[in-house]
Enzyme design. Structure first.
Site, PDB file in Angstrom:
ATOM      1  N   HIS A   1       0.798  -1.222   0.000  1.00 49.17           N
ATOM      2  CA  HIS A   1       0.000   0.000   0.000  1.00 49.17           C
ATOM      3  C   HIS A   1       0.830   1.272   0.000  1.00 49.17           C
ATOM      4  O   HIS A   1       0.255   2.366   0.120  1.00 49.17           O
ATOM      5  CB  HIS A   1      -0.929   0.034   1.215  1.00 49.17           C
ATOM      6  CG  HIS A   1      -2.126  -0.854   1.099  1.00 49.17           C
ATOM      7  ND1 HIS A   1      -3.258  -0.502   0.405  1.00 49.17           N
ATOM      8  CD2 HIS A   1      -2.360  -2.100   1.593  1.00 49.17           C
ATOM      9  CE1 HIS A   1      -4.147  -1.486   0.481  1.00 49.17           C
ATOM     10  NE2 HIS A   1      -3.626  -2.463   1.194  1.00 49.17           N
TER      11      HIS A   1
ATOM     12  N   LYS B   1      -8.888  14.113   4.307  1.00 38.39           N
ATOM     13  CA  LYS B   1      -8.104  12.882   4.337  1.00 38.39           C
ATOM     14  C   LYS B   1      -7.091  13.017   5.463  1.00 38.39           C
ATOM     15  O   LYS B   1      -6.996  14.071   6.099  1.00 38.39           O
ATOM     16  CB  LYS B   1      -7.413  12.620   3.001  1.00 38.39           C
ATOM     17  CG  LYS B   1      -6.568  13.782   2.494  1.00 38.39           C
ATOM     18  CD  LYS B   1      -5.986  13.474   1.106  1.00 38.39           C
ATOM     19  CE  LYS B   1      -7.035  13.539   0.019  1.00 38.39           C
ATOM     20  NZ  LYS B   1      -7.159  12.342  -0.759  1.00 38.39           N
ATOM     21  N   ARG B   2      -6.336  11.959   5.701  1.00 37.72           N
ATOM     22  CA  ARG B   2      -5.306  12.015   6.740  1.00 37.72           C
ATOM     23  C   ARG B   2      -4.375  13.196   6.476  1.00 37.72           C
ATOM     24  O   ARG B   2      -4.002  13.475   5.342  1.00 37.72           O
ATOM     25  CB  ARG B   2      -4.523  10.698   6.722  1.00 37.72           C
ATOM     26  CG  ARG B   2      -3.415  10.587   7.729  1.00 37.72           C
ATOM     27  CD  ARG B   2      -2.983   9.119   7.861  1.00 37.72           C
ATOM     28  NE  ARG B   2      -2.685   8.520   6.571  1.00 37.72           N
ATOM     29  CZ  ARG B   2      -1.447   8.447   6.051  1.00 37.72           C
ATOM     30  NH1 ARG B   2      -0.418   8.950   6.708  1.00 37.72           N
ATOM     31  NH2 ARG B   2      -1.255   7.852   4.892  1.00 37.72           N
TER      32      ARG B   2
ATOM     33  N   LYS C   1       0.250  14.510   1.180  1.00 39.19           N
ATOM     34  CA  LYS C   1      -1.102  14.796   0.694  1.00 39.19           C
ATOM     35  C   LYS C   1      -1.314  16.284   0.451  1.00 39.19           C
ATOM     36  O   LYS C   1      -2.326  16.690  -0.090  1.00 39.19           O
ATOM     37  CB  LYS C   1      -2.135  14.231   1.663  1.00 39.19           C
ATOM     38  CG  LYS C   1      -2.084  12.692   1.750  1.00 39.19           C
ATOM     39  CD  LYS C   1      -3.103  12.142   2.719  1.00 39.19           C
ATOM     40  CE  LYS C   1      -2.999  10.636   2.854  1.00 39.19           C
ATOM     41  NZ  LYS C   1      -3.475   9.899   1.672  1.00 39.19           N
TER      42      LYS C   1
ATOM     43  N   THR D   1      -8.791   6.135  -2.247  1.00 40.97           N
ATOM     44  CA  THR D   1     -10.165   5.674  -2.462  1.00 40.97           C
ATOM     45  C   THR D   1     -11.147   6.817  -2.254  1.00 40.97           C
ATOM     46  O   THR D   1     -12.252   6.783  -2.788  1.00 40.97           O
ATOM     47  CB  THR D   1     -10.522   4.503  -1.528  1.00 40.97           C
ATOM     48  OG1 THR D   1     -10.213   4.862  -0.173  1.00 40.97           O
ATOM     49  CG2 THR D   1      -9.763   3.251  -1.908  1.00 40.97           C
TER      50      THR D   1
ATOM     51  N   LYS E   1     -14.782   7.925  -4.224  1.00 39.00           N
ATOM     52  CA  LYS E   1     -16.064   8.225  -3.582  1.00 39.00           C
ATOM     53  C   LYS E   1     -16.597   9.577  -4.024  1.00 39.00           C
ATOM     54  O   LYS E   1     -17.795   9.734  -4.289  1.00 39.00           O
ATOM     55  CB  LYS E   1     -15.895   8.177  -2.059  1.00 39.00           C
ATOM     56  CG  LYS E   1     -15.466   6.826  -1.522  1.00 39.00           C
ATOM     57  CD  LYS E   1     -14.922   6.915  -0.102  1.00 39.00           C
ATOM     58  CE  LYS E   1     -14.236   5.633   0.307  1.00 39.00           C
ATOM     59  NZ  LYS E   1     -13.484   5.760   1.566  1.00 39.00           N
TER      60      LYS E   1
END
Length: 832
Positions: free
Chosen positions: A366, A557-558, A563, A669, A673
């Site tokens: 991952h 998100k985290r 990110k 993911t 969504k």
């Protein structure tokens, strides 16, 4: 063929009156309350227990069908299952929404109020755990003989509270009121040992045998959570292990009057399943994490072996009947554990045992971030799991013999491939262990898998080219469309008919409707209603009024540097500066009022991530407090981002932020969504966003920034972020305002570490390099948003292009290409 009638009710589901009576009975027997005076929590528990009773009946039928069919069993091992709430998911899967609504309304409550009584299950943290839950839904819906295995944590990772703009971590006591969805299986109780030593014995033939004698023993108690398939009568389970002390307390301590010491061992043992991801910044935390991983793996292997003995062929035939999927490296210790069981307990020879192991295990990677590839100090492994360290040494020695035979004299290659890293304090590389001990290894997007093959694990790929495959992630449309966005789901069903919920490729039938003005109007109305709901949800939590007429620009998100929430903040500051510089009452072109919505948790020990949260709140305070600017720009942070608030945020999103540095996100993911629910994506060509753009059309994305090869080339040439900073006036102004205390006047140096990371420490995640391209992509998004008809057309096309990204497709691909498993048809119900 689905087992339900036209209205969606399964043929053998309870009638409305049957459900009403079951709820009444459960309120009386499980809560001990008067059903005629039941409060909202009593009704929730009564409904939950009534549904659980029905699910249990279907689970028994499903298990019988598995045994009768002799189907290959799939075991999905994951340290996380981010379940969220189960009530509505189970109601929808059983086709009982109208009946459940009517029953709870008869008690004077709404189904929405009942749903809010349930806490999100604290069994996961982020994308890894949410993916695992999506996979469980798809395994059940497609009818595979499957089980999920993990840990039943007493506390989730933490409950995020924002105090004075800073994250504060509080216990996530999700079990405070119990969990009505669990069955504790006292009959499935397995011993797990740690520490101790290894004894060498010789049998009557003189063969050497090794016996591990542990000094610490813990019991693993099985807790099952049932997972129904979507209206197909199948129910599978996650088996989550809870730690119990091997004895309640030490009697000798008690008799001496040392009451604390008497229960200390019990408390120490049960800490293993106490909390998800204990802090590993200290040795004690590292050891606890390793114990957690081995604890659930050891219990799981015992359970798999127990079940396998019931099937013909013995353990030698296990690979033909069992597939074990390792979800990341957390369960990789399962490889030496199965070897220990086969060699030490079953007395198989090494080669036969190793063949069974490799053909049984498969590994999902991952991450490509080196710091995220798990490794354990050899010293810790020897202390906690001495026999396993011996087995790992043996696995490594035999593997390196093969490497040297194929590549004689290449000691550098052997060092790179070794399971033991000798250059950094002697550490066990868990990813290497998983790679060597599995017959298949998969990435989770096309780009990610290519990077595994070409860079991160290139040497392994050169040795085992057929071992590497791609399984692009997907998400379940049942949770992320039907449940999260019922208004849009109803519109889609009305437009293209039912059945798309389990055949998501049918969303392509929406494409012609994107040209229909009347359909576009209805699509906009659904989005507006979802934005109103989200605005009402955020107001008391983020304390920001988000007018639904504004563009909802969402980045949830985290919190992590790769990110790039900080890149988003730089854009917000740039918009703020443009608005401040405009004449009073005017908005610079393209004039689109927007709310920048953030959400996500920072790891407690991750200082830069926590500082990012402080910066978001500091910028929000200034922007929202400026009456001229706040007419066109607002900033909100939704605390404690989790599944249940994602279900409200995602349907209300206009613009989805997927802006990680190219080559760093394995898949994502959340990107899927958002697009399924009609959000447009602004993003880099990273992770599965690359494939999404291909399916939907590049022209319908706001793509920006360096691509993966360009990132590598720029770093190789010598990336100079300061040169970009010096040359871009807007960027320089934004960075200086952050660093010089414009947003933190009481602590002027608070955000200096952020400036330093960009300009002095190399800007690892290329924020400076992608800034201008990102701002220009945001301008393209704003221009398109001004054309509501065209924006809506592209929104419809986004949803229409997402059929490939169903977890049903992903699971079918795993079954076909890795597991060699087929769905089970028919029922296990006893014949009368």
């Amino acid at each position: 063929m689905k087992n339900h009638d036209v209205a969606g009710r399964m043929a053998d589901s309870p009638s409305r009156e049957g459900l009403r009576e079951a709820v009444r009975r459960q309120i009386l027997s499980y809560t001990g309350s008067d059903p005629d005076r039941a409060g909202v929590r009593d009704v929730y528990r009564g409904l939950a227990f009534a549904l659980r009773e029905y699910l249990a009946e279907k689970w028994i039928e499903t298990q019988r069908a598995y045994y009768e069919s002799g189907a290959k069993r799939i075991y999905y091992l994951s340290l996380e299952f981010l379940v969220g709430r189960s009530l509505m998911s189970n109601i929808l899967s059983l086709g009982l929404e109208d009946d459940a609504r009517a029953v709870v309304e008869s008690y004077g409550h709404s189904l929405d109020d009942i749903e809010e009584m349930e806490w999100d299950a604290g069994l996961g943290n982020g994308g890894l755990g949410r993916l695992a839950s999506c996979f469980m839904d798809s395994l059940a819906t497609q009818g595979f003989a499957a089980y999920g295995y993990g840990i039943r944590y007493d506390f989730g990772i933490f409950w995020q509270v924002i105090e004075n703009g800073a994250q504060t971590e509080r216990p996530d006591n999700w079990m405070r009121f119990g969990c009505p969805w669990q069955f504790e299986r006292q009959g499935h109780l397995y011993p797990v040992q740690f520490g101790g030593s290894v004894r060498i014995l010789h049998d009557e033939q003189g063969n050497e045998r090794r016996i591990w004698v542990g000094s610490e023993h813990v019991l693993a108690v099985a807790c099952d959570m049932l997972v129904p398939g979507y209206r197909n009568g199948k129910v599978i389970n996650m088996r989550l292990w809870n730690a119990k002390a091997s004895r309640e307390f030490a009697l000798d301590y008690f008799q001496r009057g040392d009451y604390v010491g008497a229960v200390e061992e019990k408390a120490k043992s049960e800490n293993i399943s106490k909390v998800l991801y204990p802090d590993d910044s200290r040795v004690q935390g590292q050891e606890l994490r390793l114990k957690q991983q081995y604890f659930f793996v050891a219990a799981t292997i015992q359970d798999i072996v127990r079940r396998s003995r019931k099937q013909s062929g013995g353990l030698a035939g296990m690979p033909d009947r069992v597939a074990v999927q390792l979800n990341d490296t957390h369960p990789a210790i399962a490889i030496p554990e199965l070897m220990r069981v086969l060699v030490d307990e079953e007395e198989l020879n090494w080669d036969d045992a190793w063949s069974i192991c490799v053909r049984t295990f498969a590994y999902t990677n991952h991450t490509i971030l080196p710091e995220a590839l798990e490794h354990w100090p050899v010293e810790t492994m020897q202390r906690v799991l001495p026999r396993h360290m011996e087995i790992i040494y043996e696995i490594n020695a035999r593997f390196l013999q093969l490497v040297r035979r194929l590549h004689p004299g290449d000691d550098a290659l052997a060092a790179r491939l070794s399971i033991i890293d000798e250059d950094h304090g002697r550490r066990v590389r868990m990813a290497h262990l998983a790679l060597v001990g599995s017959h298949m290894v998969n990435g989770v997007s096309a780009l990610h898998t290519d990077l595994l093959r070409s860079s991160v694990f290139q040497d392994f790929h050169d040795m085992y080219p057929r071992r590497f495959v791609n399984m692009t992630n997907g998400v379940t449309p049942r949770r992320w469309m039907l449940q999260a966005n019922p208004l849009l789901s109803d519109l889609i069903t009305e437009a293209i008919g039912p059945g798309w919920e389990t055949d998501l490729a049918r969303l392509r039938d929406l494409r012609p409707l994107a040209e229909d003005a009347q359909f576009r109007q209805r699509w906009r109305e659904v989005k507006f209603e979802n934005k109103k709901r989200l605005s009402a949800y955020m107001l008391p939590r983020a304390r920001v009024l988000a007018p639904p007429e504004f563009m909802f620009d969402v980045h949830v998100k985290r919190i992590h540097e790769y990110k790039r929430q900080l890149l988003n903040v730089l854009h917000v500051v740039t918009l703020y500066n443009r608005l401040r510089g405009a004449p009073p009452g005017e908005c610079p072109l393209p004039c689109v009022p927007r709310v920048a919505i953030f959400g996500g948790k920072a790891a407690p020990a991750y200082a830069m991530a926590k500082l990012t949260i402080r910066l978001i709140h500091a910028v929000a305070s200034v922007v929202n407090g400026d009456p001229h600017v706040s007419n066109y720009l607002r900033v909100a942070f939704v605390p404690n981002y989790c599944v249940s608030n994602a279900e409200k945020i995602i349907p209300g999103t206009d613009l989805s932020e997927q802006i990680s540095t190219a080559g760093t996100e394995a898949s994502g993911t959340g990107n899927m969504k958002f697009a399924m629910n009609g959000a447009l994506t602004i993003g880099t060509m990273d992770g599965a966003t690359v494939e999404m753009a291909k399916e939907i059309g590049d022209e319908h994305f706001f793509i920006f920034g360096l691509h993966t090869p360009e990132v590598a080339a720029l770093k190789a040439r010598g990336y100079d972020p300061r040169r970009i900073y010096d040359a871009d006036r807007e960027l320089r102004l934004a960075v200086d305002m952050i660093a010089n205390g414009h947003f933190s006047p009481r602590e002027p140096g608070l955000f200096e570490p952020i400036r330093q990371s960009w300009l002095d420490d190399g800007d690892k995640y290329m924020v400076m390099a992608d800034y201008r391209s990102y701002v220009e992509a945001q301008e393209r998004a704003a221009h398109l948003y001004q054309d509501r008809e065209e924006w809506t057309r592209v929104s419809i096309l986004n949803t229409a292009g997402m059929g490939y990204f169903s977890s049903d497709r992903t699971i079918a691909q795993y079954a076909r290409e890795i597991w060699g498993a087929e769905p089970v048809t028919g029922s296990g119900a006893r014949k009368k």
